[in-house]
Motif scaffolding. Structure first.
Motif, PDB file in Angstrom:
ATOM      1  N   LYS A  43       7.799   0.758  -3.926  1.00 54.99           N
ATOM      2  CA  LYS A  43       7.568  -0.073  -5.105  1.00 54.99           C
ATOM      3  C   LYS A  43       8.892  -0.415  -5.782  1.00 54.99           C
ATOM      4  CE  LYS A  43       6.664   3.541  -8.601  1.00 54.99           C
ATOM      5  NZ  LYS A  43       7.596   3.099  -9.658  1.00 54.99           N
ATOM      6  N   SER A  44       8.818  -1.505  -6.571  1.00 55.73           N
ATOM      7  CA  SER A  44      10.001  -1.974  -7.287  1.00 55.73           C
ATOM      8  C   SER A  44       9.562  -2.751  -8.516  1.00 55.73           C
ATOM      9  CB  SER A  44      10.850  -2.869  -6.383  1.00 55.73           C
ATOM     10  OG  SER A  44      11.943  -3.418  -7.090  1.00 55.73           O
ATOM     11  N   ASP A  45      10.440  -2.800  -9.501  1.00 55.99           N
ATOM     12  CA  ASP A  45      10.200  -3.643 -10.677  1.00 55.99           C
ATOM     13  C   ASP A  45      10.623  -5.082 -10.443  1.00 55.99           C
ATOM     14  OD1 ASP A  45       9.222  -1.487 -12.158  1.00 55.99           O
ATOM     15  OD2 ASP A  45      11.226  -0.927 -12.870  1.00 55.99           O
ATOM     16  N   HIS A  46      11.305  -5.313  -9.335  1.00 57.63           N
ATOM     17  CA  HIS A  46      11.836  -6.636  -9.045  1.00 57.63           C
ATOM     18  C   HIS A  46      11.498  -7.023  -7.610  1.00 57.63           C
ATOM     19  CE1 HIS A  46      14.123  -6.312 -12.773  1.00 57.63           C
ATOM     20  NE2 HIS A  46      14.512  -5.111 -12.362  1.00 57.63           N
ATOM     21  N   LEU A  47      11.199  -8.282  -7.395  1.00 59.41           N
ATOM     22  CA  LEU A  47      10.816  -8.765  -6.077  1.00 59.41           C
ATOM     23  C   LEU A  47      11.882  -8.480  -5.027  1.00 59.41           C
ATOM     24  CD1 LEU A  47       8.890 -10.325  -4.221  1.00 59.41           C
ATOM     25  CD2 LEU A  47       9.931 -12.454  -5.046  1.00 59.41           C
ATOM     26  N   TRP A  48      13.142  -8.635  -5.421  1.00 56.50           N
ATOM     27  CA  TRP A  48      14.240  -8.446  -4.474  1.00 56.50           C
ATOM     28  C   TRP A  48      14.682  -6.976  -4.394  1.00 56.50           C
ATOM     29  CZ3 TRP A  48      15.883 -12.059  -1.061  1.00 56.50           C
ATOM     30  CH2 TRP A  48      15.532 -13.389  -1.308  1.00 56.50           C
ATOM     31  N   GLY A  49      13.959  -6.088  -5.053  1.00 55.32           N
ATOM     32  CA  GLY A  49      14.281  -4.669  -4.977  1.00 55.32           C
ATOM     33  C   GLY A  49      15.275  -4.230  -6.037  1.00 55.32           C
ATOM     34  N   PRO A  50      15.733  -2.972  -5.950  1.00 48.75           N
ATOM     35  CA  PRO A  50      15.512  -2.012  -4.854  1.00 48.75           C
ATOM     36  C   PRO A  50      14.096  -1.429  -4.856  1.00 48.75           C
ATOM     37  CG  PRO A  50      16.728  -0.974  -6.624  1.00 48.75           C
ATOM     38  CD  PRO A  50      16.606  -2.425  -7.007  1.00 48.75           C
ATOM     39  N   TYR A  51      13.599  -1.082  -3.646  1.00 48.78           N
ATOM     40  CA  TYR A  51      12.261  -0.534  -3.479  1.00 48.78           C
ATOM     41  C   TYR A  51      12.341   0.990  -3.333  1.00 48.78           C
ATOM     42  CZ  TYR A  51      10.033  -5.046  -3.296  1.00 48.78           C
ATOM     43  OH  TYR A  51       9.557  -6.280  -3.645  1.00 48.78           O
ATOM     44  N   GLU A  52      11.544   1.686  -4.157  1.00 50.57           N
ATOM     45  CA  GLU A  52      11.593   3.134  -4.251  1.00 50.57           C
ATOM     46  C   GLU A  52      10.695   3.780  -3.199  1.00 50.57           C
ATOM     47  OE1 GLU A  52      10.287   6.641  -7.449  1.00 50.57           O
ATOM     48  OE2 GLU A  52       9.895   4.522  -7.866  1.00 50.57           O
ATOM     49  N   ASN A  53      11.244   4.783  -2.514  1.00 47.80           N
ATOM     50  CA  ASN A  53      10.476   5.627  -1.609  1.00 47.80           C
ATOM     51  C   ASN A  53      10.225   6.944  -2.328  1.00 47.80           C
ATOM     52  OD1 ASN A  53       9.307   6.989   0.543  1.00 47.80           O
ATOM     53  ND2 ASN A  53      11.283   7.489   1.486  1.00 47.80           N
ATOM     54  N   LYS A  54       9.087   7.071  -2.956  1.00 50.30           N
ATOM     55  CA  LYS A  54       8.776   8.229  -3.791  1.00 50.30           C
ATOM     56  C   LYS A  54       8.490   9.455  -2.928  1.00 50.30           C
ATOM     57  CE  LYS A  54       7.266  10.184  -7.735  1.00 50.30           C
ATOM     58  NZ  LYS A  54       7.835  10.199  -9.072  1.00 50.30           N
ATOM     59  N   ASP A  55       9.109  10.578  -3.232  1.00 51.14           N
ATOM     60  CA  ASP A  55       8.879  11.822  -2.512  1.00 51.14           C
ATOM     61  C   ASP A  55       7.404  12.207  -2.572  1.00 51.14           C
ATOM     62  OD1 ASP A  55      11.548  12.014  -1.919  1.00 51.14           O
ATOM     63  OD2 ASP A  55      12.013  13.457  -3.499  1.00 51.14           O
ATOM     64  N   GLY A  56       6.862  12.585  -1.425  1.00 51.83           N
ATOM     65  CA  GLY A  56       5.491  13.060  -1.364  1.00 51.83           C
ATOM     66  C   GLY A  56       4.446  11.979  -1.206  1.00 51.83           C
ATOM     67  N   VAL A  57       4.853  10.708  -1.254  1.00 58.36           N
ATOM     68  CA  VAL A  57       3.887   9.606  -1.135  1.00 58.36           C
ATOM     69  C   VAL A  57       3.674   9.208   0.317  1.00 58.36           C
ATOM     70  CG1 VAL A  57       3.467   7.171  -1.660  1.00 58.36           C
ATOM     71  CG2 VAL A  57       4.295   8.719  -3.442  1.00 58.36           C
ATOM     72  N   ASN A  58       4.762   9.097   1.081  1.00 58.92           N
ATOM     73  CA  ASN A  58       4.678   8.571   2.446  1.00 58.92           C
ATOM     74  C   ASN A  58       4.642   9.682   3.493  1.00 58.92           C
ATOM     75  OD1 ASN A  58       4.674   5.729   1.963  1.00 58.92           O
ATOM     76  ND2 ASN A  58       6.804   5.928   1.278  1.00 58.92           N
ATOM     77  N   PRO A  59       3.908   9.405   4.578  1.00 60.22           N
ATOM     78  CA  PRO A  59       3.091   8.220   4.822  1.00 60.22           C
ATOM     79  C   PRO A  59       1.793   8.270   4.011  1.00 60.22           C
ATOM     80  CG  PRO A  59       2.844   9.755   6.634  1.00 60.22           C
ATOM     81  CD  PRO A  59       3.895  10.340   5.734  1.00 60.22           C
ATOM     82  N   ILE A  60       1.308   7.109   3.586  1.00 64.89           N
ATOM     83  CA  ILE A  60       0.076   7.097   2.810  1.00 64.89           C
ATOM     84  C   ILE A  60      -1.167   7.097   3.696  1.00 64.89           C
ATOM     85  CG2 ILE A  60       1.085   6.032   0.763  1.00 64.89           C
ATOM     86  CD1 ILE A  60      -0.331   3.406   1.645  1.00 64.89           C
ATOM     87  N   PHE A  61      -0.997   6.769   4.981  1.00 64.19           N
ATOM     88  CA  PHE A  61      -2.171   6.720   5.865  1.00 64.19           C
ATOM     89  C   PHE A  61      -1.701   6.861   7.310  1.00 64.19           C
ATOM     90  CE2 PHE A  61      -6.368   4.569   6.965  1.00 64.19           C
ATOM     91  CZ  PHE A  61      -7.140   5.544   6.343  1.00 64.19           C
ATOM     92  N   THR A  62      -2.147   7.907   7.987  1.00 62.67           N
ATOM     93  CA  THR A  62      -1.755   8.133   9.377  1.00 62.67           C
ATOM     94  C   THR A  62      -2.589   9.252   9.973  1.00 62.67           C
ATOM     95  OG1 THR A  62       0.099   8.637  10.861  1.00 62.67           O
ATOM     96  CG2 THR A  62       0.038   9.812   8.768  1.00 62.67           C
ATOM     97  N   ASN A  63      -2.693   9.232  11.304  1.00 63.09           N
ATOM     98  CA  ASN A  63      -3.280  10.356  12.039  1.00 63.09           C
ATOM     99  C   ASN A  63      -2.253  10.957  12.998  1.00 63.09           C
ATOM    100  OD1 ASN A  63      -5.825  10.832  11.028  1.00 63.09           O
ATOM    101  ND2 ASN A  63      -6.864   9.431  12.422  1.00 63.09           N
ATOM    102  N   ARG A  64      -0.973  10.771  12.694  1.00 64.73           N
ATOM    103  CA  ARG A  64       0.068  11.207  13.631  1.00 64.73           C
ATOM    104  C   ARG A  64       0.028  12.716  13.883  1.00 64.73           C
ATOM    105  NH1 ARG A  64       5.731  10.918  10.115  1.00 64.73           N
ATOM    106  NH2 ARG A  64       5.102  12.439   8.534  1.00 64.73           N
TER     107      ARG A  64
END
Length: 507
Positions: A199-220
């Motif tokens: 996520k970001s407050d601006h379209l051009w970023g920077p985009y935040e990779n929040k600890d503990g969020v990713n991956p949000i969906f997987t069966n790996r």
């Protein structure tokens, strides 16, 4: 084989696109009003100047597609890997509620694949994945473009390198509560596939990779789950403003101690709770069965039962139904519909070649199903050439059951290729033209059968030979159908594809 789903809603109707790779028409398109039952529409790419697939190798061609609706028009954006061109095709609804697509495309000069379209304040942005150096570093990048000319007005700028998984790809930008979200896929298209979000407050970023969020969906890390390879998704809202996710996944079949994938990657639908900063997709686990006990509002949007995927075609219209696929730039002079009958004229190109053979197929839809082809024997011409049925996953993993005339009878031929192993042998004879060809699919086997009045000839081969595991690629699935060679004409009165039960121990 409906991978890389992208979706948009216009009023109460949802439109879904999927990758088609070397198959024609290019860009699969479906619509639905209930999210569970989808009507296949004619494919988007039907002309060479929209996308030239003539040089598409197996597992190449039309890669991931994005569909969006903006100011009264549909826009699809994709990359044809055979040309390595990224482009947009525009479409508008006519008075018959059909989408009419432009014959011309707008090319975007970006060095990447998996493009996304995002519109804001009258401006158009394209996100894509591509290498940024000669060391193999991939990143999600963004440009602003002129929608009408494709001219790049700003960028490219790197938005994200992902969360640490390999092959960050499949970007989609959306905006919620004044915050921009970047949805991506990572981990490769195999068992490590996953959906990640930034996520970001601006379209051009920077985009935040929040600890503990990713991956949000997987069966790996859930090998026990019946759905695998979960990734490449698109978030959207229904008419009641509930959030949903469409994503791709596979249903591998257990064959002994091995799992094999013949159906390719499919489109899955999951409910999403997005009450706080980050979306929560089906409690974070891609299960095969979704309980809607915690999704009461979503349940109200699912008003109908999901219909069967069985298919039946008696060729009652002058146009071929959109479920049918051919290879590369499509059948033109080889195909004719007349008097409730399909005529497929043979050609010199074979399934092993990088061209357009006289082949017309359907996607295999279940591990256990029967494809039945009923001949119109009075119009079938087999003075020269061969005709019958075939199944393939690429141009060196396929099999066909064919017949050819030989003096007073017809030879039944098994033609098969598995990598560099080729089989071309007569396995029986018939005294007359057959009434039916059948392909009987089970998780472990495929049985090719030809049925005459008083005789049946068949052969069985391992389904593993047609699997993603056999070709070490995970783009396409098994396509099965009609095949003609040389100066032969296959006349077909009806085709059906019916789901059956798994093979029993006795069988």
């Amino acid at each position: 084989m409906y991978p890389d789903p992208s979706i948009c809603r216009v009023g109460n109707t949802y439109y879904l696109v999927n990758s088609t790779f070397e198959y024609y028409p290019g860009i699969a398109l479906s619509k639905s009003t209930d999210l569970l039952n989808w009507q296949q529409l004619p494919g988007v790419v039907t002309q060479t100047k929209q996308a030239d697939l003539s040089h598409a190798k197996s597992n190449e061609g039309i890669f991931a597609v994005c569909i969006r609706y903006f100011e009264g028009a549909f826009y699809v954006i994709t990359t044809n890997f055979a040309e390595f061109k990224t482009f947009i095709i525009r479409g508008v609804l006519n008075n018959h509620d059909e989408i009419v697509w432009d014959a011309d495309r707008v090319e975007i000069n970006v060095n990447g694949i998996d493009p996304d379209l995002y519109f804001e304040d009258g401006r158009t942005y394209v996100e894509f994945t591509g290498y940024i150096d000669d060391k193999g570093t991939k990143a999600i990048q963004q440009v602003e473009i002129d929608l009408h000319t494709g001219e790049i007005l700003a960028g490219p700028k790197v938005l994200s390198f992902g969360s640490g998984g390999r092959d960050v790809e499949g970007p989609h930008i959306l905006k919620k509560d004044h915050t921009y979200y970047l949805l991506t896929a990572e981990g490769g298209t195999g068992v490590g596939h996953m959906i990640t979000i930034f996520k970001s407050d601006h379209l051009w970023g920077p985009y935040e990779n929040k600890d503990g969020v990713n991956p949000i969906f997987t069966n790996r890390d859930r090998a026990e789950q019946p759905l695998q390879n979960i990734g490449h998704g698109d978030l959207f809202q229904d008419a009641a403003h509930n959030w949903w996710l469409v994503c791709l996944g596979t249903q591998p079949a257990a064959v002994g101690m091995t799992q094999i994938t013949n159906l390719g990657r499919e489109t899955l639908l999951y409910p999403v709770n997005w009450n706080h900063t980050w979306p929560v997709i089906n409690h974070g686990v891609p299960t095969e069965v979704v309980s809607l006990a915690d999704f009461k509002q979503h349940q109200q949007s699912l008003l109908n039962e999901q219909r069967s995927t069985d298919f039946e075609d008696h060729f009652e219209t002058a146009k071929l139904r959109p479920e049918w696929l051919s290879l590369r730039n499509g059948l033109k002079d080889n195909l004719k519909l007349t008097h409730q009958m399909l005529l497929l004229h043979g050609g010199e190109t074979t399934l092993a070649q990088q061209g357009t053979p006289a082949f017309l197929g359907l996607r295999q839809a279940s591990h256990d199903e029967i494809l039945t082809v009923s001949l119109a024997t009075e119009a079938t011409d087999l003075k020269q050439g061969r005709l019958g049925i075939a199944s393939l996953i690429n141009n060196d993993h396929f099999a066909a059951l064919l017949i050819e005339a030989d003096q007073e009878h017809f030879n039944v031929i098994r033609q098969q290729q598995v990598a560099d192993l080729e089989i071309n042998e007569v396995i029986g004879t018939l005294s007359e033209l057959p009434e039916q060809f059948c392909l009987i699919n089970h998780a472990a086997t495929k049985t090719f059968r030809v049925v005459a009045k008083n005789k049946t000839v068949e052969f069985t081969t391992a389904a593993l030979n047609f699997s993603n595991e056999a070709i070490a690629a995970l783009n396409t699935g098994d396509i099965e159908g009609l095949y003609a060679l040389g100066n032969a004409t296959l006349a077909v009165a009806a085709v059906s594809r019916v789901k059956t039960g798994p093979i029993s121990q006795k069988e």
